[in-house]
Design a protein around this motif. Structure first.
Motif, PDB file in Angstrom:
ATOM      1  N   GLU A  56       0.823  -1.205   0.000  1.00 55.59           N
ATOM      2  CA  GLU A  56       0.000   0.000   0.000  1.00 55.59           C
ATOM      3  C   GLU A  56       0.862   1.263   0.000  1.00 55.59           C
ATOM      4  N   TYR A  57       1.980   1.209   0.688  1.00 59.33           N
ATOM      5  CA  TYR A  57       2.899   2.349   0.713  1.00 59.33           C
ATOM      6  C   TYR A  57       3.450   2.638  -0.689  1.00 59.33           C
ATOM      7  N   VAL A  58       3.860   1.584  -1.386  1.00 60.45           N
ATOM      8  CA  VAL A  58       4.375   1.753  -2.748  1.00 60.45           C
ATOM      9  C   VAL A  58       3.275   2.291  -3.663  1.00 60.45           C
ATOM     10  N   ALA A  59       2.071   1.724  -3.553  1.00 54.40           N
ATOM     11  CA  ALA A  59       0.951   2.171  -4.397  1.00 54.40           C
ATOM     12  C   ALA A  59       0.602   3.631  -4.131  1.00 54.40           C
ATOM     13  N   GLU A  60       0.624   4.028  -2.855  1.00 56.87           N
ATOM     14  CA  GLU A  60       0.302   5.409  -2.508  1.00 56.87           C
ATOM     15  C   GLU A  60       1.401   6.362  -2.978  1.00 56.87           C
ATOM     16  N   THR A  61       2.643   5.912  -2.945  1.00 51.32           N
ATOM     17  CA  THR A  61       3.740   6.720  -3.467  1.00 51.32           C
ATOM     18  C   THR A  61       3.577   6.938  -4.972  1.00 51.32           C
ATOM     19  N   GLU A  62       3.202   5.898  -5.683  1.00 47.77           N
ATOM     20  CA  GLU A  62       2.949   6.025  -7.122  1.00 47.77           C
ATOM     21  C   GLU A  62       1.803   6.996  -7.389  1.00 47.77           C
ATOM     22  N   ARG A  63       0.752   6.888  -6.599  1.00 50.37           N
ATOM     23  CA  ARG A  63      -0.403   7.777  -6.803  1.00 50.37           C
ATOM     24  C   ARG A  63      -0.020   9.227  -6.576  1.00 50.37           C
ATOM     25  N   ARG A  64       0.740   9.487  -5.544  1.00 52.42           N
ATOM     26  CA  ARG A  64       1.114  10.858  -5.215  1.00 52.42           C
ATOM     27  C   ARG A  64       2.008  11.486  -6.279  1.00 52.42           C
ATOM     28  N   HIS A  65       2.894  10.666  -6.851  1.00 52.00           N
ATOM     29  CA  HIS A  65       3.835  11.210  -7.828  1.00 52.00           C
ATOM     30  C   HIS A  65       3.387  10.989  -9.270  1.00 52.00           C
ATOM     31  N   LYS A  66       2.225  10.299  -9.424  1.00 52.52           N
ATOM     32  CA  LYS A  66       1.615  10.120 -10.747  1.00 52.52           C
ATOM     33  C   LYS A  66       2.567   9.455 -11.753  1.00 52.52           C
ATOM     34  N   VAL A  67       3.352   8.513 -11.264  1.00 55.79           N
ATOM     35  CA  VAL A  67       4.270   7.776 -12.127  1.00 55.79           C
ATOM     36  C   VAL A  67       4.555   6.416 -11.480  1.00 55.79           C
ATOM     37  N   ASP A  68       4.745   5.396 -12.303  1.00 55.38           N
ATOM     38  CA  ASP A  68       4.958   4.039 -11.806  1.00 55.38           C
ATOM     39  C   ASP A  68       6.358   3.870 -11.227  1.00 55.38           C
ATOM     40  N   ILE A  69       6.458   3.057 -10.183  1.00 54.10           N
ATOM     41  CA  ILE A  69       7.741   2.657  -9.611  1.00 54.10           C
ATOM     42  C   ILE A  69       8.194   1.373 -10.302  1.00 54.10           C
ATOM     43  N   ILE A  70       9.441   1.362 -10.775  1.00 51.06           N
ATOM     44  CA  ILE A  70       9.935   0.163 -11.455  1.00 51.06           C
ATOM     45  C   ILE A  70      10.894  -0.653 -10.589  1.00 51.06           C
ATOM     46  N   SER A  71      11.444  -0.034  -9.536  1.00 55.25           N
ATOM     47  CA  SER A  71      12.269  -0.798  -8.595  1.00 55.25           C
ATOM     48  C   SER A  71      12.346  -0.067  -7.271  1.00 55.25           C
ATOM     49  N   ARG A 122      -5.487   7.128   2.179  1.00 54.95           N
ATOM     50  CA  ARG A 122      -4.798   8.397   1.924  1.00 54.95           C
ATOM     51  C   ARG A 122      -4.511   9.147   3.212  1.00 54.95           C
ATOM     52  N   LYS A 123      -5.475   9.193   4.132  1.00 54.80           N
ATOM     53  CA  LYS A 123      -5.272   9.909   5.391  1.00 54.80           C
ATOM     54  C   LYS A 123      -4.237   9.210   6.260  1.00 54.80           C
ATOM     55  N   PHE A 124      -4.264   7.884   6.279  1.00 57.70           N
ATOM     56  CA  PHE A 124      -3.308   7.139   7.089  1.00 57.70           C
ATOM     57  C   PHE A 124      -1.884   7.385   6.608  1.00 57.70           C
ATOM     58  N   LYS A 166      -0.590  10.848   7.273  1.00 56.91           N
ATOM     59  CA  LYS A 166      -0.246  11.083   8.672  1.00 56.91           C
ATOM     60  C   LYS A 166       1.089  10.468   9.060  1.00 56.91           C
ATOM     61  N   TYR A 167       1.375   9.244   8.589  1.00 57.21           N
ATOM     62  CA  TYR A 167       2.534   8.514   9.080  1.00 57.21           C
ATOM     63  C   TYR A 167       3.712   8.452   8.107  1.00 57.21           C
ATOM     64  N   PHE A 168       3.452   8.550   6.814  1.00 53.32           N
ATOM     65  CA  PHE A 168       4.516   8.316   5.830  1.00 53.32           C
ATOM     66  C   PHE A 168       4.924   9.550   5.035  1.00 53.32           C
ATOM     67  N   PHE A 169       4.028  10.481   4.874  1.00 55.73           N
ATOM     68  CA  PHE A 169       4.325  11.617   4.007  1.00 55.73           C
ATOM     69  C   PHE A 169       4.327  12.932   4.767  1.00 55.73           C
ATOM     70  N   VAL A 170       4.736  12.872   6.014  1.00 62.01           N
ATOM     71  CA  VAL A 170       4.854  14.080   6.833  1.00 62.01           C
ATOM     72  C   VAL A 170       5.930  14.978   6.245  1.00 62.01           C
ATOM     73  N   ASN A 171       7.055  14.358   5.877  1.00 66.70           N
ATOM     74  CA  ASN A 171       8.136  15.104   5.240  1.00 66.70           C
ATOM     75  C   ASN A 171       8.138  14.812   3.746  1.00 66.70           C
ATOM     76  N   ASN A 172       8.394  15.821   2.958  1.00 69.33           N
ATOM     77  CA  ASN A 172       8.427  15.637   1.515  1.00 69.33           C
ATOM     78  C   ASN A 172       9.601  14.752   1.115  1.00 69.33           C
ATOM     79  N   PHE A 173       9.453  14.083  -0.015  1.00 67.67           N
ATOM     80  CA  PHE A 173      10.531  13.296  -0.577  1.00 67.67           C
ATOM     81  C   PHE A 173      11.712  14.183  -0.939  1.00 67.67           C
ATOM     82  N   VAL A 174      12.894  13.614  -0.818  1.00 68.97           N
ATOM     83  CA  VAL A 174      14.076  14.255  -1.376  1.00 68.97           C
ATOM     84  C   VAL A 174      14.224  13.721  -2.793  1.00 68.97           C
TER      85      VAL A 174
END
Length: 387
Positions: A201-216, A355-357, A360-368
């Motif tokens: 779910e974390y990987v899927a939510e990361t893909e959704r937020r950045h609107k691009v697929d993760i390949i590795s 999305r709310k979960f 709250k726990y994973f996307f408090v800080n923006n990605f580098v």
């Protein structure tokens, strides 16, 4: 009735019970948090008691073992192996030893960015997929049964995994009366295993937020951050690499593990496995010549077989014997303790939307963000400065 009696605290999810069942009455089923537990199909069960007998988690006692353990700091002499491995590439020396005998190697790999599985490989390219840390519980599948078949056919087998997986295999083979003379077992110093469902779910939510697929995915990218730093990174289909400490932070807060990890019986340097491998934290005190951020393994040898194998591969290694009492990692002494926000974390997981979960726990800080172009430019600048 001789059916397996477990609670969430007394099951490590190793699957030995399901694989030994003669009627296939036991399935490993994911619970609401994403951890696998055995579920019995009543009309298939014949009350043979094998599932109860094979459960090593509830019977392991290190005081019954010979209390000896050799301790080494180890690094592969091949710099490319070290560069592409998480620590000192000691595992690759062991794997090459087995492959040279036309043997089979079992380990954990990414089936895709969302899924970590256990499988067997018999080629160097295949075994390379086992490199790198996997901070999520792997699906063991039918690896115990497959391992037993290879041993019966006279193959040399190296099986690597978490302590509960390795000791589950050993109990499985003992109960099946399979000879283990050609088996080499390697376990790790384990903090605990996070939920595989949570990772998906974390990987899927990361893909959704950045609107691009993760390949590795990479749980600890040594090439970007060095050995001592700990960040997970993702490579996206638009050729960018993005890194964060979101998963890492929660991992070390001890809130994502299965219940059994908090009462783990394998948090001891005395084990049934042949060899234990870990990052050698504290290397600056015990063997400072390895303290260069390239990576170094802590190697614990428990058995005569482990000693024999180490002596056969050590020509490929830089190594130094160290004292066990100065090399003890925390999880060689005690289980991880539940984080203070453990109950709140899982309560929120149950009641909040996805999305709310994760917000709250994973996307408090923006990605580098790191683009390959920027990374390569930085490397060129650093090389020029060094020259």
């Amino acid at each position: 009735m001789n059916r397996i009696q477990i609670t969430k605290q007394t099951c490590a999810g190793c699957s030995a019970c399901s694989q030994i069942c003669p009627t296939n009455a036991i399935s490993m089923v994911e619970d609401e948090r994403g951890f696998l537990y055995p579920v019995i199909t009543e009309n298939k069960c014949v009350d043979c008691g094998l599932c109860e007998k094979v459960c090593n988690f509830n019977s392991f006692a290190d005081e019954e073992l010979v209390q000896t353990c050799e301790c080494y700091a180890v690094r592969h002499k091949d710099e490319e192996e070290v560069k592409t491995s998480r620590s000192g590439a000691a595992f690759m020396a062991l794997a090459d030893f087995v492959l040279d005998q036309n043997g089979i190697v079992f380990g954990a790999e990414f089936a895709d960015p969302k899924t970590v599985i256990h499988k067997s490989e018999n080629t160097k390219d295949g075994v390379n997929n086992f490199k790198g840390s996997k901070y999520v519980q792997s699906d063991i599948g039918c690896c115990f049964s497959e391992c037993a078949e290879h041993l019966k056919n006279g193959k040399v087998v190296l099986f690597s995994g978490t302590p509960c997986q390795v000791h589950g295999l050993l109990s499985f083979l003992n109960n099946k009366q399979i000879a283990k003379d050609k088996l080499i077992t390697v376990d790790i110093v384990c903090h605990g295993v996070p939920s595989r469902k949570l990772w998906r779910e974390y990987v899927a939510e990361t893909e959704r937020r950045h609107k691009v697929d993760i390949i590795s995915a990479n749980f600890r990218n040594k090439e970007l951050f060095g050995w001592k730093d700990h960040k997970e990174s993702f490579v996206f289909s638009d050729a960018t690499t993005k890194a964060t400490t979101a998963w890492t932070t929660l991992f070390y807060n001890h809130v994502m593990f299965r219940e059994s990890c908090y009462v783990c019986p394998y948090t001891t340097p005395y084990r049934d496995s042949d060899i234990t491998i870990a990052d050698y934290w504290g290397i600056e005190k015990n063997a400072s010549e390895f303290d260069d951020d390239k990576g170094v393994n802590l190697l614990l040898i428990h058995t005569k077989k482990g000693q024999e194998v180490f002596h056969k591969i050590n020509e490929k290694l830089f190594f130094r014997k160290t004292e066990l009492f100065t090399s003890m990692q925390p999880n060689l002494q005690h289980s991880s303790e539940k984080g203070t926000n453990y109950e709140c974390f899982w309560s929120d997981y149950r009641r909040l939307s996805t999305r709310k979960f994760f917000a709250k726990y994973f996307f408090v800080n923006n990605f580098v963000f790191f683009s390959r172009r920027v990374i390569n430019k930085i490397k060129r600048v650093v090389r020029n400065i060094l020259k």
